[in-house]
Design a protein around this motif. Structure first.
Motif, PDB file in Angstrom:
ATOM      1  N   GLU A 191       0.688  -1.029   0.034  1.00 29.81           N
ATOM      2  CA  GLU A 191      -0.016   0.030   0.238  1.00 29.81           C
ATOM      3  C   GLU A 191       0.484   1.571  -0.108  1.00 29.81           C
ATOM      4  N   TYR A 192       2.027   1.601  -0.580  1.00 34.15           N
ATOM      5  CA  TYR A 192       2.876   2.455  -0.664  1.00 34.15           C
ATOM      6  C   TYR A 192       2.885   3.539  -0.572  1.00 34.15           C
ATOM      7  N   LYS A 193       2.132   3.492  -2.734  1.00 32.51           N
ATOM      8  CA  LYS A 193       1.319   4.507  -3.053  1.00 32.51           C
ATOM      9  C   LYS A 193       0.477   5.382  -2.471  1.00 32.51           C
ATOM     10  N   GLU A 194      -0.196   4.536  -1.769  1.00 36.63           N
ATOM     11  CA  GLU A 194      -1.587   4.862  -0.528  1.00 36.63           C
ATOM     12  C   GLU A 194      -1.400   5.860   0.102  1.00 36.63           C
ATOM     13  N   THR A 195      -0.376   4.700   0.589  1.00 35.97           N
ATOM     14  CA  THR A 195      -0.168   6.066   2.455  1.00 35.97           C
ATOM     15  C   THR A 195       1.161   6.574   2.565  1.00 35.97           C
ATOM     16  N   ARG A 196       1.875   6.530   1.527  1.00 40.61           N
ATOM     17  CA  ARG A 196       3.019   7.306   1.141  1.00 40.61           C
ATOM     18  C   ARG A 196       3.464   9.023   1.300  1.00 40.61           C
ATOM     19  N   ASN A 197       1.605   9.719   1.768  1.00 38.55           N
ATOM     20  CA  ASN A 197       2.264  11.074   1.710  1.00 38.55           C
ATOM     21  C   ASN A 197       2.005  11.045   3.131  1.00 38.55           C
ATOM     22  N   ARG A 223       5.753   5.435  11.894  1.00 35.31           N
ATOM     23  CA  ARG A 223       6.180   4.786  11.531  1.00 35.31           C
ATOM     24  C   ARG A 223       6.555   4.630   9.802  1.00 35.31           C
ATOM     25  N   ASP A 224       5.401   3.430   9.481  1.00 36.46           N
ATOM     26  CA  ASP A 224       5.219   2.544   8.679  1.00 36.46           C
ATOM     27  C   ASP A 224       4.003   3.595   6.723  1.00 36.46           C
ATOM     28  N   TYR A 225       4.018   4.424   7.193  1.00 34.99           N
ATOM     29  CA  TYR A 225       3.489   4.755   6.238  1.00 34.99           C
ATOM     30  C   TYR A 225       4.421   5.177   4.893  1.00 34.99           C
ATOM     31  N   SER A 226       5.268   5.513   5.021  1.00 32.16           N
ATOM     32  CA  SER A 226       6.256   4.978   3.920  1.00 32.16           C
ATOM     33  C   SER A 226       7.832   3.945   4.259  1.00 32.16           C
ATOM     34  N   SER A 227       8.750   3.814   3.203  1.00 28.48           N
ATOM     35  CA  SER A 227       9.395   3.337   3.328  1.00 28.48           C
ATOM     36  C   SER A 227      10.431   4.031   4.739  1.00 28.48           C
ATOM     37  N   LYS A 228      10.806   4.829   4.932  1.00 31.61           N
ATOM     38  CA  LYS A 228      12.092   5.612   5.462  1.00 31.61           C
ATOM     39  C   LYS A 228      13.188   4.762   5.227  1.00 31.61           C
ATOM     40  N   PHE A 229      13.415   4.241   4.300  1.00 35.10           N
ATOM     41  CA  PHE A 229      15.094   3.845   3.942  1.00 35.10           C
ATOM     42  C   PHE A 229      15.937   5.004   3.849  1.00 35.10           C
ATOM     43  N   SER A 230      15.565   6.208   3.110  1.00 36.57           N
ATOM     44  CA  SER A 230      16.555   7.354   3.036  1.00 36.57           C
ATOM     45  C   SER A 230      17.576   7.152   4.114  1.00 36.57           C
ATOM     46  N   PRO A 231      17.431   7.155   5.340  1.00 33.30           N
ATOM     47  CA  PRO A 231      18.699   7.654   5.726  1.00 33.30           C
ATOM     48  C   PRO A 231      19.776   6.325   5.485  1.00 33.30           C
ATOM     49  N   TRP A 232      19.837   5.318   5.586  1.00 31.15           N
ATOM     50  CA  TRP A 232      20.402   3.842   5.139  1.00 31.15           C
ATOM     51  C   TRP A 232      20.745   4.395   3.680  1.00 31.15           C
ATOM     52  N   LEU A 233      20.172   4.978   2.976  1.00 29.39           N
ATOM     53  CA  LEU A 233      20.552   4.381   1.104  1.00 29.39           C
ATOM     54  C   LEU A 233      21.343   5.912   1.738  1.00 29.39           C
ATOM     55  N   ASN A 234      21.238   7.295   1.882  1.00 30.05           N
ATOM     56  CA  ASN A 234      21.860   8.010   1.433  1.00 30.05           C
ATOM     57  C   ASN A 234      23.253   8.172   3.115  1.00 30.05           C
ATOM     58  N   GLU A 235      23.790   7.313   3.677  1.00 32.21           N
ATOM     59  CA  GLU A 235      24.764   6.937   4.653  1.00 32.21           C
ATOM     60  C   GLU A 235      25.455   5.688   3.922  1.00 32.21           C
ATOM     61  N   GLY A 236      24.856   5.156   3.186  1.00 31.27           N
ATOM     62  CA  GLY A 236      25.428   3.955   2.474  1.00 31.27           C
ATOM     63  C   GLY A 236      25.771   2.860   2.493  1.00 31.27           C
ATOM     64  N   CYS A 237      24.317   2.670   4.510  1.00 36.34           N
ATOM     65  CA  CYS A 237      24.295   1.464   4.450  1.00 36.34           C
ATOM     66  C   CYS A 237      23.541   0.648   3.904  1.00 36.34           C
ATOM     67  N   LEU A 238      22.966   1.085   3.592  1.00 36.28           N
ATOM     68  CA  LEU A 238      21.899   0.250   1.917  1.00 36.28           C
ATOM     69  C   LEU A 238      22.413   0.319   0.872  1.00 36.28           C
ATOM     70  N   SER A 239      22.342  -0.413  -0.064  1.00 35.77           N
ATOM     71  CA  SER A 239      22.840  -0.180  -1.593  1.00 35.77           C
ATOM     72  C   SER A 239      21.003   0.498  -2.359  1.00 35.77           C
ATOM     73  N   PRO A 240      20.596   0.469  -3.161  1.00 36.36           N
ATOM     74  CA  PRO A 240      19.683   1.211  -3.951  1.00 36.36           C
ATOM     75  C   PRO A 240      19.047  -0.394  -4.938  1.00 36.36           C
ATOM     76  N   ARG A 241      20.493  -0.367  -4.987  1.00 34.56           N
ATOM     77  CA  ARG A 241      20.197  -1.450  -6.267  1.00 34.56           C
ATOM     78  C   ARG A 241      19.445  -3.193  -4.910  1.00 34.56           C
ATOM     79  N   TYR A 242      20.376  -3.167  -3.709  1.00 38.60           N
ATOM     80  CA  TYR A 242      19.685  -4.369  -2.958  1.00 38.60           C
ATOM     81  C   TYR A 242      18.385  -3.561  -2.963  1.00 38.60           C
ATOM     82  N   VAL A 243      17.173  -2.701  -2.235  1.00 38.74           N
ATOM     83  CA  VAL A 243      16.342  -2.358  -2.525  1.00 38.74           C
ATOM     84  C   VAL A 243      15.359  -3.082  -3.229  1.00 38.74           C
ATOM     85  N   GLN A 244      15.912  -2.455  -4.247  1.00 39.62           N
ATOM     86  CA  GLN A 244      15.120  -2.494  -5.820  1.00 39.62           C
ATOM     87  C   GLN A 244      15.086  -4.475  -5.815  1.00 39.62           C
ATOM     88  N   SER A 245      15.709  -5.296  -5.589  1.00 38.54           N
ATOM     89  CA  SER A 245      16.300  -6.869  -6.076  1.00 38.54           C
ATOM     90  C   SER A 245      14.855  -7.113  -4.706  1.00 38.54           C
TER      91      SER A 245
END
Length: 502
Positions: A257-263, A268-290
């Protein structure tokens, strides 16, 4: 046959998975992982360029997150029989010293597109050349690799939709790289060093954290756990980042339901909130996409799963735009070279905005959440940015720099790119501003977000919680909210400020 010793310089890529610089270094016989806390990234520093001002580069929230991320990386390396050499110092001084001490032949590193990061890389390359060590650079922080784009960077479209369609139709996403086996450390490896304390990097930030061990208080001054407050607190590190992917996508099944809740605005869970880990490089965007693609195979493929990829491509867009335009991205006139806007400097007004004391509840709630947690939803941060840049016409770069200080998920390309876009000097030919009250009514209809962060307005009905300046004197008395005392009067007439923008 002579053996090869490599350094791997960790930067904003604090992970073992899908890390090409690490994979490259692990092709050597011995590997020394290194992380530098560059003093230029902490404390008060000049913004640089024309009309410069001072900015605190890294605030409490991101500094805590970074220290946790470095500690997690060291722990993961030690679990695999390696270690992380940690130093406070400029990389162009630290890396040649470590390389010389261990007899290194090469240094593997990731590269980023912003001028500050490129300047550091250039200094490192020159310093390594001077001691006969080969620098080896890789690109590893976007979903699409620049070599796989369907156009050269200098031909990159300046509008997202055109870019997205081209990439969706004519570019592939590489498979994430596996975590490599780590070769042994050389016998001559230096002492690993201690991970610094807050006070070692910024004394003022350390002082701001003195109440760290006190119980977390809710906006209503009642003792509450983070989950009870629904404040998205973030733990740094690859371990926590991968746990967040697991809990959001798989355990909670929230991707459905991400598209419906992202706004959303609270929780905690209306959006993924992956951004802190992506931007500090703790997560790879290709891993998230996989993981998104695996979810589509196992559970469901719908608009929401597409939309998370859509947002990862937005992130790519600003990375590549920064690579294309360089320093223009960070100038007041922006990539559109707009000189027709009369940007103002008013410290008193800026301070009220930063403190969440503007008298515009939707803006104030956004700024108070940002200050308290280092995070604020995309919807709320866009409105706060629009108010500063458009309604107040204060220098948009100062607002972007304040976000740079405060955000736990700060990324220079995304942050300044979005601010320039909203300020009308970036990647859109339209004047971009938000009708803040209309936005508040649409996305916070019951005023839950506003009253959560502005408890002084908690007894007001939603229509007044969003526009308390419409209260009569009698209604102020009835509700116990006196403007100018319990909550500020608006610092600007919103309707009049919009007229100047049309």
């Amino acid at each position: 046959m002579s053996s090869h010793t490599a350094l791997v310089w960790f930067r904003r890529d604090l992970r073992l998975h899908d890390n090409e610089a690490l994979v490259d270094a692990c092709g050597a016989d011995r590997v020394v992982p290194v992380y530098c806390f560059d003093p230029r990234g902490y404390g008060q520093q000049p913004y640089g360029g024309p009309d410069s001002f001072d900015v605190r580069k890294t605030g409490l929230h991101r500094l805590r997150f970074r220290l946790e991320s470095v500690a997690d990386l060291r722990s993961s390396l030690r679990d695999r029989g390696s270690d992380l050499v940690v130093r406070i110092g400029r990389p162009e001084a630290v890396l040649p010293d470590v390389a010389t001490a261990v007899g290194a032949d090469s240094v593997s590193m990731h590269t980023w597109p912003t001028p500050e990061e490129r300047q550091v890389e250039s200094a490192v390359q020159q310093a390594l050349d001077n001691v006969g060590v080969e620098p080896r650079r890789f690109w590893g922080h976007t979903l699409t690799h620049p070599d796989d784009l369907p156009m050269d960077l200098d031909a990159l479209p300046d509008t997202y939709t055109t870019f997205r369609k081209a990439v969706e139709n004519d570019a592939s996403i590489r498979e994430p790289l596996h975590t490599p086996e780590l070769p042994a450390l050389p016998d001559s490896v230096p002492e690993p060093g201690e991970i610094p304390a807050l006070s070692d990097l910024d004394e003022d930030v350390s002082n701001a954290a003195q109440a760290e061990d006190e119980p977390l208080a809710s906006p209503n001054n009642e003792q509450a756990t983070p989950s009870e407050q629904a404040i998205p607190l973030f733990e740094g590190g690859e371990t926590a980042g991968r746990e967040r992917v697991e809990s959001y996508i798989w355990e909670g099944d929230h991707l459905r339901e991400y598209k419906e809740t992202r706004n959303g605005l609270v929780g905690r869970d209306y959006s993924s909130k992956f951004s802190p880990w992506l931007n500090e490089g703790c997560l790879s965007p290709r891993y998230v996409q996989s993981e998104v693609e695996r979810y589509e195979d196992v559970r469901v493929s719908n608009d929401s799963t597409y939309w998370l990829t859509f947002e990862l491509r937005w992130r790519d867009f600003f990375q590549f735009q920064t690579a294309k335009h360089g320093g223009e991205f960070f100038q007041r006139s922006g990539i559109r070279n707009r000189t027709d806007i009369d940007w103002r400097d008013d410290d008193a007004q800026f301070d009220r905005w930063a403190a969440g004391e503007t008298g515009i509840p939707f803006v104030d709630a956004a700024m108070r959440e940002l200050n308290a947690t280092g995070y604020v939803s995309n919807r709320a941060r866009q409105n706060a940015a629009s108010f500063l840049a458009n309604n107040l016409r204060l220098d948009w770069r100062r607002g972007a720099a304040y976000f740079e200080t405060q955000l736990v998920d700060y990324d220079p390309a995304s942050n300044y790119g979005n601010w320039a876009y909203i300020a009308g000097v970036g990647n859109d030919s339209r004047d971009r501003y938000f009708d803040i009250v209309a936005q508040a009514r649409r996305y916070d209809a019951d005023a839950e977000f506003v009253t959560h962060w502005l408890p002084e307005l908690a007894d007001l009905p939603p229509e007044y919680a969003h526009e308390p300046w419409k209260l009569t004197d009698a209604e102020q008395a009835d509700y116990g909210v006196q403007l100018g005392i319990d909550y500020p009067e608006p610092m600007v007439d919103l309707d009049a400020s919009y007229e100047k923008l049309d």
